[in-house]
Design a protein around this motif. Structure first.
Motif, short mmCIF file in Angstrom:
data_model
loop_
_atom_site.label_atom_id
_atom_site.label_comp_id
_atom_site.label_asym_id
_atom_site.label_seq_id
_atom_site.Cartn_x
_atom_site.Cartn_y
_atom_site.Cartn_z
N GLY A 1 12.59 -17.67 -39.35
CA GLY A 1 13.57 -16.89 -40.11
C GLY A 1 14.07 -15.70 -39.33
N ARG A 2 14.55 -14.71 -40.06
CA ARG A 2 15.10 -13.54 -39.40
C ARG A 2 14.03 -12.74 -38.67
NH1 ARG A 2 20.26 -13.03 -41.23
NH2 ARG A 2 20.75 -14.00 -43.26
N ALA A 3 12.81 -12.75 -39.18
CA ALA A 3 11.74 -12.01 -38.51
C ALA A 3 11.47 -12.58 -37.12
CB ALA A 3 10.47 -12.03 -39.36
N GLN A 4 11.54 -13.91 -37.01
CA GLN A 4 11.28 -14.52 -35.70
C GLN A 4 12.40 -14.23 -34.71
OE1 GLN A 4 10.50 -16.02 -38.62
NE2 GLN A 4 8.30 -15.78 -38.21
N ILE A 5 13.61 -13.98 -35.21
CA ILE A 5 14.71 -13.62 -34.30
C ILE A 5 14.41 -12.31 -33.59
CG2 ILE A 5 17.17 -13.03 -34.20
CD1 ILE A 5 17.65 -14.89 -36.51
N PHE A 6 13.74 -11.40 -34.30
CA PHE A 6 13.43 -10.08 -33.74
C PHE A 6 12.05 -10.03 -33.09
CE2 PHE A 6 16.63 -9.25 -37.00
CZ PHE A 6 17.55 -8.49 -36.28
N GLY A 7 11.48 -11.19 -32.80
CA GLY A 7 10.27 -11.21 -31.99
C GLY A 7 9.00 -11.63 -32.68
N ALA A 8 8.99 -11.82 -33.99
CA ALA A 8 7.78 -12.25 -34.68
C ALA A 8 7.45 -13.69 -34.28
CB ALA A 8 7.96 -12.14 -36.19
N PRO A 9 6.17 -13.99 -34.07
CA PRO A 9 5.82 -15.36 -33.66
C PRO A 9 6.06 -16.36 -34.81
CG PRO A 9 3.86 -14.07 -34.11
CD PRO A 9 4.99 -13.12 -34.17
N PRO A 10 6.67 -17.49 -34.50
CA PRO A 10 6.90 -18.51 -35.55
C PRO A 10 5.61 -19.21 -35.92
CG PRO A 10 7.63 -19.34 -33.42
CD PRO A 10 7.22 -17.91 -33.19
N GLU A 11 5.58 -19.72 -37.12
CA GLU A 11 4.40 -20.44 -37.63
C GLU A 11 4.75 -21.91 -37.82
OE1 GLU A 11 1.53 -20.56 -41.61
OE2 GLU A 11 3.06 -18.99 -41.34
N PHE A 12 3.91 -22.76 -37.27
CA PHE A 12 4.13 -24.20 -37.42
C PHE A 12 3.75 -24.62 -38.84
CE2 PHE A 12 4.29 -24.12 -32.83
CZ PHE A 12 5.15 -25.16 -32.53
N VAL A 13 4.68 -25.34 -39.46
CA VAL A 13 4.46 -25.78 -40.84
C VAL A 13 4.49 -27.30 -40.96
CG1 VAL A 13 5.36 -23.67 -41.87
CG2 VAL A 13 6.93 -25.54 -41.32
N GLY A 14 4.48 -27.99 -39.83
CA GLY A 14 4.45 -29.45 -39.86
C GLY A 14 5.74 -30.03 -40.42
N LEU A 15 5.60 -30.91 -41.38
CA LEU A 15 6.75 -31.60 -41.98
C LEU A 15 7.25 -30.93 -43.25
CD1 LEU A 15 5.54 -35.31 -41.55
CD2 LEU A 15 7.16 -34.05 -40.10
N ASP A 16 6.83 -29.68 -43.48
CA ASP A 16 7.24 -29.00 -44.71
C ASP A 16 8.75 -28.82 -44.79
OD1 ASP A 16 4.62 -28.93 -45.35
OD2 ASP A 16 4.34 -26.77 -45.01
N ASN A 17 9.38 -28.49 -43.67
CA ASN A 17 10.84 -28.32 -43.68
C ASN A 17 11.55 -29.62 -44.03
OD1 ASN A 17 10.74 -25.58 -42.98
ND2 ASN A 17 10.68 -26.04 -40.79
N TYR A 18 11.08 -30.72 -43.45
CA TYR A 18 11.69 -32.03 -43.75
C TYR A 18 11.46 -32.42 -45.20
CZ TYR A 18 12.37 -32.62 -38.73
OH TYR A 18 12.77 -32.46 -37.43
N ALA A 19 10.26 -32.13 -45.71
CA ALA A 19 9.99 -32.44 -47.12
C ALA A 19 10.88 -31.62 -48.04
CB ALA A 19 8.51 -32.18 -47.42
N GLU A 20 11.09 -30.35 -47.68
CA GLU A 20 11.95 -29.49 -48.49
C GLU A 20 13.39 -30.00 -48.48
OE1 GLU A 20 13.46 -24.82 -48.63
OE2 GLU A 20 11.88 -25.46 -47.24
N VAL A 21 13.85 -30.45 -47.32
CA VAL A 21 15.23 -30.96 -47.23
C VAL A 21 15.39 -32.25 -48.00
CG1 VAL A 21 16.95 -31.88 -45.64
CG2 VAL A 21 15.68 -29.82 -45.03
N LEU A 22 14.47 -33.19 -47.79
CA LEU A 22 14.60 -34.52 -48.40
C LEU A 22 14.37 -34.50 -49.91
CD1 LEU A 22 12.82 -36.68 -45.67
CD2 LEU A 22 15.28 -36.34 -46.03
#
Length: 331
Positions: A73-94
């Motif tokens: 998200g926006r926090a990661q744009i400013f340097g915060a480390p991203p967190e791996f969430v596996g297939l959660d994004n795909y599940a949310e989209v589908l």
């Protein structure tokens, strides 16, 4: 026939009227086949282009794939480390009904645009083939001017034509044809009329490419074959479907694939029309929807997942048509 002649192999005993039978060709080994096909020279020539393509396209695609498995998200744009969430994004989209609505809308819109572009482009190509030199030059220049206009500039011009208060179309309909119901009519408020305008803009900008490409293919059709078909009583429609189409089938398939890819990911025209007066929630297509999810809400992980799904969809369509074309050419 003498005894010596009978003892010779069939390829040699071609005397006394017997048919010559050529010996079977030796099977080519991999080394001989590579030498005949140019060896490794074609691959060496393609290597620099492949390296540049991998650096420009391949690496961003890998980053997009990685991002689709992260909470970015926006926090990661400013340097915060991203967190791996596996297939959660795909599940949310589908499981999101809005995504399926946008996907269905985009597929229908793409089908209409591709069909209109291909039909008009082929008709214009056939017209150019029959025109004289002067008219052919004028039509070609007009097509080139339409093709050279940037999509954003073309959308703004068409937006003026369909403007509610000062649009040329409303003025013509009201004052020339007496259609008073179009006085101050808003073409971009209703989703159906919005996509009607968008279809006109996209087809108008894509027809020149199809027309020029198909015209180049028409120049390769032998005139003798067309004349023979005409002498046999074949009309214009039969000559096109039975004679011309088999010659330019591969061109039509490639052009159709390109149009599907371009129209399914269209962005500029839709976003500009929405800025002029369209309702975004009811007129989003895949390209605009990815932009709004990523930059609008700051959810780049979900936007990346949608982008990967679109890439897989376009790749599947392309592979299907290309394999079908290869099989037809092999027959």
């Amino acid at each position: 026939m003498s005894t010596a002649s009978r003892q010779l192999p069939p390829a040699v005993s071609a005397v006394e009227g017997e048919r010559l039978i050529a010996p079977p060709e030796p099977r080519r080994t991999g080394r001989r086949r590579a030498a005949r096909d140019g060896g490794f020279t074609p691959y060496a020539l393609l290597t620099p282009a492949l390296i540049v393509l991998a650096a420009i396209t391949g690496w961003p695609l890998v980053q997009l794939l990685i991002m689709s498995f992260q909470e970015f998200g926006r926090a990661q744009i400013f340097g915060a480390p991203p967190e791996f969430v596996g297939l959660d994004n795909y599940a949310e989209v589908l499981t999101d009904a809005a995504f399926w609505e946008v996907l269905a809308r985009s597929l229908v819109f793409t089908a209409v645009c591709v069909l209109g572009t291909m039909v008009l482009g082929i008709l214009i190509a056939l017209l150019i083939k029959r025109l004289g030199t002067v008219l052919r030059t004028l039509v070609s220049v007009g097509l080139l001017l339409a093709w050279a206009m940037p999509p954003l500039a073309a959308t703004i011009v068409w937006g003026w034509i369909f403007d509610t208060q000062y649009g040329v179309l409303n003025y013509v309909l009201v004052h020339w044809f007496g259609q008073t119901q179009f006085e101050g009519h808003a073409w971009l408020i209703e989703p159906l009329s919005f996509f009607f305008v968008a279809t006109i803009i996209i087809v108008w900008g894509a027809v020149p490419f199809v027309a020029f490409t198909v015209y180049a293919g028409l120049t390769q059709v032998p005139d003798e074959v067309l004349e023979a078909a005409q002498l046999d009583g074949a009309g214009a429609v039969k000559r096109f479907t039975l004679v011309i189409v088999p010659y330019i089938r591969s061109i039509l398939i490639i052009v159709t694939i390109l149009q599907v890819i371009w129209d399914l990911r269209v962005f500029t025209q839709i976003y500009a029309l929405q800025s002029i007066g369209g309702l975004a929630e009811q007129t989003n297509t895949l390209g605009v929807y990815i932009y709004r999810v990523s930059l609008g809400s700051g959810d780049f992980g979900t936007g990346g997942a949608i982008s990967v799904i679109v890439v897989l969809l376009l790749s599947g369509l392309s592979i299907f048509y290309v394999r079908r074309n290869i099989k037809e050419e092999a027959l």
